[in-house]
Structure formats: structure tokens, C-alpha cells
Design a protein around this motif. Structure first.
Motif, PDB file in Angstrom:
ATOM      1  N   GLY A  60       0.771  -1.237   0.000  1.00  0.00           N
ATOM      2  CA  GLY A  60       0.000   0.000   0.000  1.00  0.00           C
ATOM      3  C   GLY A  60       0.801   1.286   0.000  1.00  0.00           C
ATOM      4  N   ALA A 106      -2.886   6.706   0.305  1.00  0.00           N
ATOM      5  CA  ALA A 106      -4.096   6.592  -0.513  1.00  0.00           C
ATOM      6  C   ALA A 106      -4.362   7.898  -1.253  1.00  0.00           C
ATOM      7  N   GLN A 119      -6.659  -2.033  -1.110  1.00  0.00           N
ATOM      8  CA  GLN A 119      -6.202  -2.154   0.279  1.00  0.00           C
ATOM      9  C   GLN A 119      -4.971  -3.041   0.327  1.00  0.00           C
TER      10      GLN A 119
END
Length: 122
Positions: A60, A106, A119
Motif C-alpha cells: 500500500g 491513498a 487495500q
């Protein structure tokens, strides 16, 4: 004249089936997602990613900052005091200690691609 139409239709049907087969055969877990309007890889879509994109789907974070994949980055993070000893990863990337830390990464992904990132799996 009626027979020509049937032959044409049959030819179109076979061409459509062949095109569909090519499309479906091309789909696999090792495909790389590309940014709309670009041929640059954005992220690998599988968990055992190929590191061909700019985003590490498994962890991520951008590939260039992923110390879990690129062990040469570990000393840099440790020297900067950015290290979680408990989870053996940069503190700034330790989503185990604080899931909210993922929000920063993100936002970077969303700014580049226009949609939410997958995710992290690890």
C-alpha cells in the motif's frame, strides 16, 4: 442474396467470439493496471506483484518507498528514526500500528489515478 447475409452474419459471429476469447484469455492475476490514457503501469493487481508499476499493491505504498520489498531502503528509514521495531517496517508505513497512516498514501494514489487504491494485503 439471402445466403450472402447468412454467411456475413456467421463471419461476424465468429469474429466476435474470437475477439471475446482474446479479451478473456488476456485477463490474469499478473496483469498490470494502467492509468487511464497512459501506457505506464500503475500497479500490479496480484499479491505476488512484479514490481513493474509505481504502486506496491501488497504493502500500500509507492514501490520506490517500499522498504518491505526493497531492503536497501531499510537503513535510510532507520537513520531517519522512522522504524517500527515491533512490525519490522517504516513507522510511517506501519498500518498495523495505525491504519490511518494509509490515508496519506491513498491520497497520493487517488491524486495520480483518480480512484481509490487497493487495500494493502500485508
Amino acid at each position: 442474396m439471402k445466403m450472402n447475409w447468412i454467411k456475413d452474419f456467421r463471419g461476424l459471429s465468429l469474429a466476435g467470439l474470437a475477439a471475446a476469447a482474446v479479451v478473456f484469455a488476456g485477463c490474469s492475476k499478473s496483469d498490470v493496471v494502467t492509468e487511464p490514457g497512459s501506457s505506464d503501469p500503475v500497479a500490479a493487481t496480484n499479491v505476488d506483484h512484479s514490481h513493474g508499476g509505481w504502486w506496491c499493491v501488497e504493502h500500500g505504498v509507492p514501490e520506490g518507498d517500499c522498504a518491505l520489498c526493497d531492503k536497501t531502503l531499510v537503513s535510510k528509514f532507520k537513520e531517519e528514526g522512522d522504524w517500527c521495531d515491533e512490525h519490522d517496517r517504516p513507522e510511517s508505513q506501519c498500518f498495523i500500528c495505525s491504519p490511518k497512516r494509509f490515508d496519506k498514501f491513498a491520497a497520493t494514489y487517488e491524486a495520480k489515478t483518480g480512484h481509490k487504491p487497493p487495500q494493502p494485503t500485508e
